[in-house]
Design a protein around this motif. Structure first.
Motif, short mmCIF file in Angstrom:
data_model
loop_
_atom_site.label_atom_id
_atom_site.label_comp_id
_atom_site.label_asym_id
_atom_site.label_seq_id
_atom_site.Cartn_x
_atom_site.Cartn_y
_atom_site.Cartn_z
N LEU A 140 59.65 51.44 -72.23
CA LEU A 140 59.09 51.53 -73.58
C LEU A 140 59.35 52.91 -74.18
O LEU A 140 59.75 53.04 -75.35
CB LEU A 140 57.58 51.23 -73.53
CG LEU A 140 56.78 51.36 -74.82
CD1 LEU A 140 57.34 50.46 -75.91
CD2 LEU A 140 55.31 51.03 -74.57
N GLN A 170 61.53 53.89 -77.51
CA GLN A 170 60.87 54.56 -78.65
C GLN A 170 61.31 56.01 -78.80
O GLN A 170 60.75 56.74 -79.62
CB GLN A 170 59.35 54.52 -78.45
CG GLN A 170 58.74 53.14 -78.43
CD GLN A 170 58.70 52.52 -79.80
OE1 GLN A 170 58.44 53.20 -80.78
NE2 GLN A 170 59.00 51.23 -79.90
N HIS A 198 59.54 58.71 -81.23
CA HIS A 198 58.42 59.30 -80.51
C HIS A 198 58.92 59.96 -79.23
O HIS A 198 59.00 59.33 -78.19
CB HIS A 198 57.37 58.22 -80.20
CG HIS A 198 56.98 57.44 -81.41
ND1 HIS A 198 56.29 58.01 -82.45
CD2 HIS A 198 57.22 56.16 -81.77
CE1 HIS A 198 56.10 57.11 -83.40
NE2 HIS A 198 56.66 55.98 -83.01
N GLY A 233 46.57 46.33 -72.48
CA GLY A 233 46.77 47.23 -73.61
C GLY A 233 45.97 46.89 -74.85
O GLY A 233 46.03 47.61 -75.85
N GLN A 240 52.16 45.04 -71.54
CA GLN A 240 50.98 45.30 -72.35
C GLN A 240 50.21 46.50 -71.78
O GLN A 240 49.74 47.34 -72.53
CB GLN A 240 50.06 44.06 -72.39
CG GLN A 240 50.47 43.02 -73.41
CD GLN A 240 51.70 42.25 -73.00
OE1 GLN A 240 51.84 41.90 -71.84
NE2 GLN A 240 52.61 42.02 -73.92
N TYR A 274 51.89 49.48 -72.81
CA TYR A 274 51.64 49.78 -74.21
C TYR A 274 50.29 50.49 -74.39
O TYR A 274 50.17 51.40 -75.22
CB TYR A 274 51.69 48.53 -75.10
CG TYR A 274 51.41 48.88 -76.53
CD1 TYR A 274 52.41 49.45 -77.32
CD2 TYR A 274 50.14 48.75 -77.08
CE1 TYR A 274 52.14 49.85 -78.63
CE2 TYR A 274 49.86 49.14 -78.37
CZ TYR A 274 50.87 49.69 -79.14
OH TYR A 274 50.61 50.10 -80.42
N PHE A 277 50.91 53.97 -73.66
CA PHE A 277 51.67 54.53 -74.78
C PHE A 277 50.74 54.84 -75.97
O PHE A 277 50.86 55.89 -76.61
CB PHE A 277 52.76 53.54 -75.18
CG PHE A 277 53.51 53.90 -76.43
CD1 PHE A 277 54.46 54.91 -76.42
CD2 PHE A 277 53.26 53.22 -77.62
CE1 PHE A 277 55.15 55.24 -77.58
CE2 PHE A 277 53.95 53.55 -78.77
CZ PHE A 277 54.90 54.56 -78.75
N ALA A 278 49.81 53.92 -76.26
CA ALA A 278 48.88 54.15 -77.38
C ALA A 278 48.07 55.43 -77.14
O ALA A 278 47.83 56.20 -78.06
CB ALA A 278 47.96 52.94 -77.54
N MET A 335 50.29 58.39 -77.81
CA MET A 335 50.42 58.59 -79.26
C MET A 335 49.18 59.28 -79.82
O MET A 335 49.29 60.12 -80.72
CB MET A 335 50.63 57.24 -79.94
CG MET A 335 51.98 56.60 -79.65
SD MET A 335 53.36 57.43 -80.49
CE MET A 335 53.12 56.83 -82.17
#
Lengths: 319, 319
Positions: B18, B22, B26, B134, B303, B306, B309-310, B313
């Protein structure tokens, strides 16, 4: 932060109570409430049970007198044209006010124009409460799904039809179903707005405008309501272990975003068939996070008011 | 932003893919991956299929060599003591690194200490992926429920037991249910961690620690698993139109937060009975927003990655 509220129905009253309760920690002040029937205004803040004078001559006059920084738009929707909110909101945005609405119409009928107008004036246009009462939906996707794209959705988003279909599945008539929805306080003034699928189409258009850049309107949704259904058809489905639910769906195609509202015959185990009474549910399809969803259980005006409050907090945090 | 990743199982691999995908928008860079079996390190970033050398002597050495700003903790949990994450995380926090984990143990066993340690060093300790893969849960409550308090919750949070109970309801044996869960890839290395309710207890403790200031551990949860259930009991429940689901519940009492894990006999229409296979669901009870919930449909390592990842971020946004 000074607010002017348009409309004074159940949601506005619940909001007034909530803001009053939170006033120590979060000093939002309702300085004006404006309805077709009258206007209450006090630049030092209104009580939760304010006295109304005759209606002000114009929205501009209300905003001016209230020294409002945020317009809270809670009028009743005319589904055919999105009014009166569609006039109110740009008026406020152009004057440099933030706008928060619980009114589906503007988001369903004219989202892109309003969003762009807000950007031009460096203010916010927020609308958490328009689709799932106060359950985090728009704010959740914006704040908690970074870099992800919503590629489609499916929702059981209308309470009135759910109540009517469940009543018919128990052997009651369509009219008895409507009466039950009215008794639960969920049927809009005109229940046919729900029954014909307009409410579901509005919610689908709103979600698709915000998340999928659909630039659509409720009238463009491929829409069919539940009026053709009968207790016999519901019983037939139930005998096969099925449930009938009015579902709003969106998917991206080569020809653009397709929106559809239909009474769907679902397996009892389908998550879209899992909500009852006035509860609503939405499944999101995303590129990076797969499928997940949110639901709201037996919401009332307090939840919708909380959705408005969450938007106000978002504005306060960034102001 | 430079990352050091501990563990290199399915979630870590999905995260590496991922972040690679990205990387244009990112720019997170995995500079080190450290497992019991080996260490890969390159201060200019590793490929998604890195070459491992012998294991580094210490975590400190890995963090140093990688010039890491964030530790991503994805090791396998020892449920009895929360290790090895419980050692890794404070080590990184004390060195001024942010920490993101998908590992239930630290949040379930030692949340308050870790949160306070992070605050002392002015860094973040984030854990979106520990409970619902996620799906936004922790970030959703923190960011989208301003001023509201979670007063309780109920969740069908364990996939393995759901698969086993559904298999038994179809007439299969307990062992066949375990085999089906293994085939779906959801049973942990030792399926008894799920069957005895430890996974559900960990998730309940994690949620209650973060939202309800419970300061508890999985061992303190009133826990009973599903081993006493048989195909006969499942059939009996089904014949009455019921479903049996392993449910994690929290409620506030005068004696503090009470957590309970039980196989509950639910009406088929109960929202907690609406998830199937590997899907999970959580109902939140709140003071200002009533009851609402989230669910995740057939999640996989992508998921969970992710969710990590969230969190990354969120750290990048505020750094």
């Amino acid at each position: 932060m000074n607010l002017a509220v348009l409309g004074f129905g159940n949601v506005a009253r619940a909001l007034a109570r909530l803001l009053h309760q939170q006033r120590g920690a979060h000093p939002f002040r309702i300085n004006a409430i404006h309805t077709r029937h009258g206007t209450a205004c006090n630049v030092s803040g209104l009580s939760t049970d304010p006295e109304f004078g005759p209606p002000a001559a114009s929205l501009e006059e209300v905003l001016e007198r209230a020294k409002a920084q945020v317009l809270v738009e809670l009028t009743t929707l005319n589904p055919e044209n999105g009014e009166p909110a569609l006039t109110h909101i740009p008026t406020a945005l152009r004057r440099g006010l933030h706008v928060v609405t619980a009114n589906k119409g503007p988001v369903a009928c004219a989202y892109h124009g309003l969003r762009d107008e807000a950007r031009r004036h460096n203010v916010r246009f927020l609308h958490e409460a328009v689709t799932m009462d106060g359950t985090p939906v728009y704010n959740m996707v914006r704040q908690c799904l970074p870099a992800a794209t919503v590629t489609g959705f499916a929702g059981a988003l209308n309470s009135t039809t759910k109540v009517i279909l469940e009543a018919m599945a128990r052997g009651h008539s369509f009219e008895e179903g409507i009466a039950q929805a009215r008794a639960l306080g969920v049927a809009e003034g005109d229940p046919w707005f729900d029954i014909e699928g307009w409410d579901s189409a509005c919610k689908a258009a709103a979600l698709a405008n915000v998340w999928m850049d659909a630039r659509t309107t409720p009238a463009q949704v491929d829409r069919k309501g539940i009026r053709q259904l009968t207790p016999e058809k519901l019983a037939e489905a139930a005998a096969k272990g099925k449930r009938i639910v009015l579902v709003s769906r969106a998917r991206r195609t080569a020809q653009g975003v397709k929106l559809r509202v239909r009474a769907e015959v679902l397996d009892r185990d389908d998550v879209l068939a899992s909500m009852h009474g006035t509860s609503n549910l939405l499944v999101l399809e995303t590129d990076l996070m797969g499928q997940f969803g949110v639901f709201t259980l037996n919401p009332g005006p307090e939840q919708t008011a909380y959705g408005v409050f969450a938007d106000l907090m978002e504005i306060a945090r960034n102001s």
